[in-house]
Write a protein that holds these residues in place. Sequence first.
Motif, short mmCIF file in Angstrom:
data_model
loop_
_atom_site.label_atom_id
_atom_site.label_comp_id
_atom_site.label_asym_id
_atom_site.label_seq_id
_atom_site.Cartn_x
_atom_site.Cartn_y
_atom_site.Cartn_z
N GLU A 125 -5.84 -7.05 11.23
CA GLU A 125 -4.71 -6.83 10.31
C GLU A 125 -5.27 -6.49 8.92
O GLU A 125 -5.13 -7.26 7.98
CB GLU A 125 -3.82 -8.07 10.23
CG GLU A 125 -3.15 -8.46 11.53
CD GLU A 125 -2.25 -9.68 11.38
OE1 GLU A 125 -1.39 -9.68 10.48
OE2 GLU A 125 -2.46 -10.66 12.13
N ARG A 127 -5.71 -5.26 5.26
CA ARG A 127 -4.73 -5.19 4.17
C ARG A 127 -4.65 -3.81 3.53
O ARG A 127 -3.73 -3.55 2.76
CB ARG A 127 -5.05 -6.25 3.11
CG ARG A 127 -4.83 -7.67 3.61
CD ARG A 127 -4.93 -8.69 2.51
NE ARG A 127 -6.30 -8.87 2.05
CZ ARG A 127 -6.69 -8.79 0.79
NH1 ARG A 127 -5.83 -8.50 -0.15
NH2 ARG A 127 -7.96 -8.99 0.47
N HIS A 252 -7.11 -12.24 5.38
CA HIS A 252 -7.57 -11.04 6.06
C HIS A 252 -8.29 -10.13 5.07
O HIS A 252 -7.94 -10.08 3.89
CB HIS A 252 -6.39 -10.25 6.66
CG HIS A 252 -5.60 -11.00 7.68
ND1 HIS A 252 -4.59 -11.88 7.35
CD2 HIS A 252 -5.67 -11.00 9.05
CE1 HIS A 252 -4.07 -12.38 8.45
NE2 HIS A 252 -4.70 -11.88 9.49
N THR A 293 -11.00 -8.52 9.16
CA THR A 293 -9.58 -8.17 9.18
C THR A 293 -8.81 -9.01 10.20
O THR A 293 -7.59 -8.92 10.30
CB THR A 293 -9.36 -6.67 9.48
OG1 THR A 293 -9.80 -6.37 10.80
CG2 THR A 293 -10.11 -5.82 8.47
#
Length: 345
Positions: A125, A127, A252, A293
């Motif tokens: 995930e 950013r 993240h 991440t």
Amino acid sequence: MGENRDPRPFEARLADADRALTANPRDLRALIAKGDALVGLGDARAGASFYSSALRGAAGGVAVPPDLVEELQRARIAVQDQGARFQSYLTESLARSGFDAAASSDRFALSLDLMAGRKRLYQQEPRFYLFPGLPQVQFQPRETLPWLAAVEAAAPDIRAELEALLAEPDLFRPYVERRADRPNTDSLGMAANADWSALFLWKDGEEQPDMARRCPRTLEALAEVPLCRVPGRTPSILFSRLKAGARIPPHHGLINTRLICHLPLIAPPGSWFRVGNDVRGWSEGQAWAFDDTIEHEAANDSGQDRTILIFDVWKPEVTEEERALVSAMFQAIDGYGAGGKAWGV
């Protein structure tokens, strides 16, 4: 917990439940009644599916009559019992087929944990930037990092350089620093927090000459490492200190084309790190690389400060052409306007 005491044959109870569910497929009482009937007829798995449907319905904000609360609790226990029986059966069956959780495929073992609900699925995930098609791997397999052992071999020399710097504690600054050109919401409480501090040899793609000059063996040990190079952004090479009792909350990273590498240098027992489902304790001289991440966090539950070397490298799955294109893209972004840098690690 009370048991269902309906004295009628299970076939009759099943027919009544089916009629009620035809009229209202969300009837909680009828869902439980059908589960009871199916269990009574010898199909516990099918029964558990109707119990589960009732439990989901009750959790969805439906008003539950007081006399149904105990029935739902009975259904919940039945679902848990059925799940445990099924997992025991599956474990025994797979063992007969040669599966060993400690030695067989890690990916298959994780798939079983996900199916059973023992673990949750964590995925990349980022950013800021997602490069599609890269493997969803929490800690990178060592066999894909042929340079890692050489970095570990240099750990004693790197620690000697670190200890000289630790004798000047003011050299370390909070890792997360406030920026005048961006909002500083600091939802994690880490901005300007000296509990997590850093001393950079390279920062945002630029060498820090005064510190780099004092750590020649550290930089020599990284000479053959595929550092993630994006001018003005990466690599970053730093000593990261986490004070005794401090924590870095779950978070993240920004881009998924790189790995973050840790080489523990001062790692007291009780200092640990989590990426997704995988929790590991730092051990001095034993390095790893991970995808930042994917949700990760750190804690130092020992009574001493923990200090590690951190640097970022390209993921081995990203080709040389793709690395050049990613670098060119971010240079173009930076050329469009000031700001937006300082990725960090």
